[in-house]
Design a protein around this motif. Structure first.
Motif, PDB file in Angstrom:
ATOM      1  N   LEU A 122      52.818   8.349   6.312  1.00 29.52           N
ATOM      2  CA  LEU A 122      53.094   7.593   4.858  1.00 29.52           C
ATOM      3  C   LEU A 122      52.823   6.383   4.857  1.00 29.52           C
ATOM      4  N   ALA A 123      52.045   5.628   5.977  1.00 29.52           N
ATOM      5  CA  ALA A 123      50.739   4.776   5.339  1.00 29.52           C
ATOM      6  C   ALA A 123      49.258   5.041   4.632  1.00 29.52           C
ATOM      7  N   LEU A 124      49.186   6.518   5.087  1.00 24.43           N
ATOM      8  CA  LEU A 124      48.042   7.388   4.581  1.00 24.43           C
ATOM      9  C   LEU A 124      48.413   8.012   3.366  1.00 24.43           C
ATOM     10  N   ALA A 125      49.631   8.538   2.990  1.00 27.13           N
ATOM     11  CA  ALA A 125      49.903   9.547   2.322  1.00 27.13           C
ATOM     12  C   ALA A 125      51.354   8.668   1.388  1.00 27.13           C
ATOM     13  N   GLY A 126      51.870   7.683   2.010  1.00 31.10           N
ATOM     14  CA  GLY A 126      52.894   7.886   0.984  1.00 31.10           C
ATOM     15  C   GLY A 126      53.109   6.947  -0.387  1.00 31.10           C
ATOM     16  N   PRO A 127      51.747   6.611  -0.889  1.00 24.28           N
ATOM     17  CA  PRO A 127      51.800   5.601  -2.164  1.00 24.28           C
ATOM     18  C   PRO A 127      51.352   7.130  -2.921  1.00 24.28           C
ATOM     19  N   SER A 128      51.195   8.535  -2.781  1.00 21.35           N
ATOM     20  CA  SER A 128      50.301   9.421  -3.494  1.00 21.35           C
ATOM     21  C   SER A 128      51.795  10.621  -3.866  1.00 21.35           C
ATOM     22  N   LEU A 129      52.909  10.195  -2.826  1.00 20.35           N
ATOM     23  CA  LEU A 129      53.994  11.823  -2.625  1.00 20.35           C
ATOM     24  C   LEU A 129      55.382  11.403  -3.068  1.00 20.35           C
ATOM     25  N   SER A 130      55.041  12.241  -4.018  1.00 22.01           N
ATOM     26  CA  SER A 130      56.491  12.693  -4.783  1.00 22.01           C
ATOM     27  C   SER A 130      57.128  12.850  -4.327  1.00 22.01           C
ATOM     28  N   TYR A 131      57.326  14.303  -3.548  1.00 18.68           N
ATOM     29  CA  TYR A 131      58.290  15.367  -2.417  1.00 18.68           C
ATOM     30  C   TYR A 131      57.998  14.883  -1.276  1.00 18.68           C
ATOM     31  N   LEU A 132      59.137  13.575  -0.465  1.00 17.08           N
ATOM     32  CA  LEU A 132      59.581  14.159   0.708  1.00 17.08           C
ATOM     33  C   LEU A 132      60.689  14.673   0.724  1.00 17.08           C
ATOM     34  N   CYS A 174      60.870   3.774   8.015  1.00 16.57           N
ATOM     35  CA  CYS A 174      60.279   4.518   7.376  1.00 16.57           C
ATOM     36  C   CYS A 174      59.286   5.007   6.212  1.00 16.57           C
ATOM     37  N   ILE A 175      60.870   5.361   5.548  1.00 17.91           N
ATOM     38  CA  ILE A 175      60.683   6.262   4.522  1.00 17.91           C
ATOM     39  C   ILE A 175      60.118   5.347   2.982  1.00 17.91           C
ATOM     40  N   GLY A 176      60.653   3.750   3.247  1.00 21.46           N
ATOM     41  CA  GLY A 176      60.014   2.948   2.319  1.00 21.46           C
ATOM     42  C   GLY A 176      59.168   3.080   2.247  1.00 21.46           C
ATOM     43  N   ALA A 177      57.877   3.489   2.629  1.00 23.33           N
ATOM     44  CA  ALA A 177      56.418   3.931   2.348  1.00 23.33           C
ATOM     45  C   ALA A 177      56.268   4.211   1.372  1.00 23.33           C
ATOM     46  N   ALA A 178      56.703   5.126   1.105  1.00 18.12           N
ATOM     47  CA  ALA A 178      56.776   6.394  -0.059  1.00 18.12           C
ATOM     48  C   ALA A 178      57.864   5.888  -1.285  1.00 18.12           C
ATOM     49  N   MET A 179      56.853   4.667  -2.166  1.00 18.01           N
ATOM     50  CA  MET A 179      58.532   3.870  -2.766  1.00 18.01           C
ATOM     51  C   MET A 179      58.311   4.911  -4.387  1.00 18.01           C
ATOM     52  N   ASN A 180      57.166   5.848  -4.540  1.00 20.01           N
ATOM     53  CA  ASN A 180      56.877   6.622  -5.570  1.00 20.01           C
ATOM     54  C   ASN A 180      56.942   8.150  -5.431  1.00 20.01           C
ATOM     55  N   LEU A 181      58.635   8.484  -5.036  1.00 24.97           N
ATOM     56  CA  LEU A 181      58.540   9.280  -4.599  1.00 24.97           C
ATOM     57  C   LEU A 181      59.513   9.965  -5.638  1.00 24.97           C
TER      58      LEU A 181
END
Length: 421
Positions: A92-102, A124-131
């Motif tokens: 998620l450090a690598l892909a978190g900002p671009s993820l919309s679906y997890l 850790c899921i908090g790194a994907a804030m654009n979900l």
């Protein structure tokens, strides 16, 4: 024309539709051109057995990280194979900002060590804030996760979870713009509060003692399904079209709903409901079109009581828009009391009823039950289908056989409408 002769942009478009982790790994080995083209995929999915035979003794954390790092802009990540908190954090450090679906199979319900993890998988899921969509399977939510609000999250699904009240309420508050919330197969909840202004669809399935309390404030709610709650408060129901309340372990003790003017479908299930709760629910749902009733007993305390008599005419006069009625043993028996059809006005009709499904379990009061079946046909001017389900008929052998014979004769006389299951 071979695939190798295709322009790069076409090859990239074709390969971008591959998502299975194994397939992506195989494509990486075809050629350098294919490997470079895989940077444009949008979705990665790692199944449960994706790494049964990992190369060079690498674990899933390392392999997934390598594949995620090779993608320019990953939008969807699905991981059902085992992973560690540190592995998830690295992806998620690598892909978190671009993820919309997890979607993650957490698999930490039976591991006591995870209580002391820091950070936890949930943190850790908090790194994907654009979900926009988050789905979690087999998750422990006993501590408030260390994340900020997910302002873009529209759908949250949690399946198979052990929850603590404070933690799950904090998780819900951190997703203020949800339109769909599913908490299925969850245990440990005693009291849950949901205050979501944009929520449209909510499904809650709590197992345990069936004594959970629910408060839901969502003015736009359209569909609500609740299992395992004894106390339910939903004051804003102007848009509610579908409502299902069940309790397979405890007693539905109290319901507090606003006006159900838009309600089309109501399902009431459970071993025991307090009679006040049943009456209030039926009174509020006077405009319902599809009613499913499978409540076995009533009673305000632990003692299980049969339903009191329900007047046949009053019931249908109170629900004039009813199109489909699915009625099981106790409710049907309550409508079949001998006084229910004594004084029927000559102008009485059941105006809209088209389909009725009746489950019969006992031959007791067979004469009244047959009279009620006949009345449904007589007064249901638009009735097109009647299904009579004979389920585990109780009673002496002869009385059960005689009652079944009566139903068969009744079906034969009206075979264009009636069928027996």
């Amino acid at each position: 024309m071979s695939i190798e002769s295709l322009p790069d942009v076409i090859l990239q478009y074709i390969l971008s539709h591959i998502s299975n982790g194994r397939d992506v790994a195989y494509c990486n080995c075809v050629s350098k051109r294919w490997k470079n083209s895989l940077a444009y995929i949008r979705s990665l999915c790692f199944t449960r057995n994706a790494f049964d035979n990992p190369p060079h003794d690498e674990d899933s954390d390392i392999i997934v990280r390598r594949m995620v790092s090779a993608v320019e802009r990953l939008e969807e990540l699905i991981v059902f194979c085992p992973f560690s908190p540190s592995g998830l954090a690295s992806w998620l450090a690598l892909a978190g900002p671009s993820l919309s679906y997890l979607e993650l199979r957490m698999d930490n319900l039976g591991d006591n060590a995870i209580v002391h993890e820091s950070p936890s998988k949930l943190d850790c899921i908090g790194a994907a804030m654009n979900l926009e969509i988050l789905k979690l399977w087999g998750v422990l939510i006993e501590r408030i996760p260390k994340w900020d609000e997910f302002h873009n999250l529209k759908i949250l699904e949690v399946v198979g979870a052990r929850l603590e009240d404070a933690a799950v309420n904090a998780v819900i508050r951190s997703c203020p713009n949800l339109t769909k919330l599913l908490l299925l197969g969850c245990e440990g909840v005693q009291s849950i509060t949901i205050d979501l202004p944009f929520l449209l669809d909510c499904r809650l399935d709590f197992y345990g003692l069936g004594n959970c309390s629910l408060s839901l404030i969502s003015p736009k709610i359209e569909s609500l399904e609740v299992q395992g709650c004894s106390w339910i408060r939903v004051p804003e129901t102007k848009h509610l079209k579908k409502l299902s309340i069940s309790n397979s372990a405890g007693r539905v003790y109290m319901i507090d709903f606003g006006k159900l003017t838009a309600l089309e479908t109501l399902s009431m299930r459970g071993i025991q409901w307090c009679w006040d709760a049943i009456c209030k629910m039926l009174r509020l749902a006077s405009d319902v079109k599809h009613l499913f009733m499978k409540v076995e007993f009533t009673g305000d305390y632990d003692a299980l009581q049969p339903f009191p008599e329900i007047d046949f005419v009053d019931f249908f006069n109170s629900h004039p828009k009813l199109l489909k009625f699915d009625i099981h043993g106790a409710m049907f028996a309550a409508l079949c009391q001998k006084n229910s059809l004594k004084h029927v006005d000559s102008e009485f009709v059941i105006p809209c009823l088209e389909e009725v499904l009746i489950t019969v379990r006992s031959p007791l009061n067979a004469e009244q039950k047959m009279s009620t079946l006949e009345s449904l046909l007589k007064y249901g001017k638009n009735l097109r289908t009647m299904v009579i389900k004979i389920l585990q008929m109780k009673g002496s052998h002869n009385s059960a056989d005689d009652f079944f014979d009566e139903i068969c004769r009744f079906r034969y006389m009206h075979r264009e409408i009636i069928r027996i299951e």
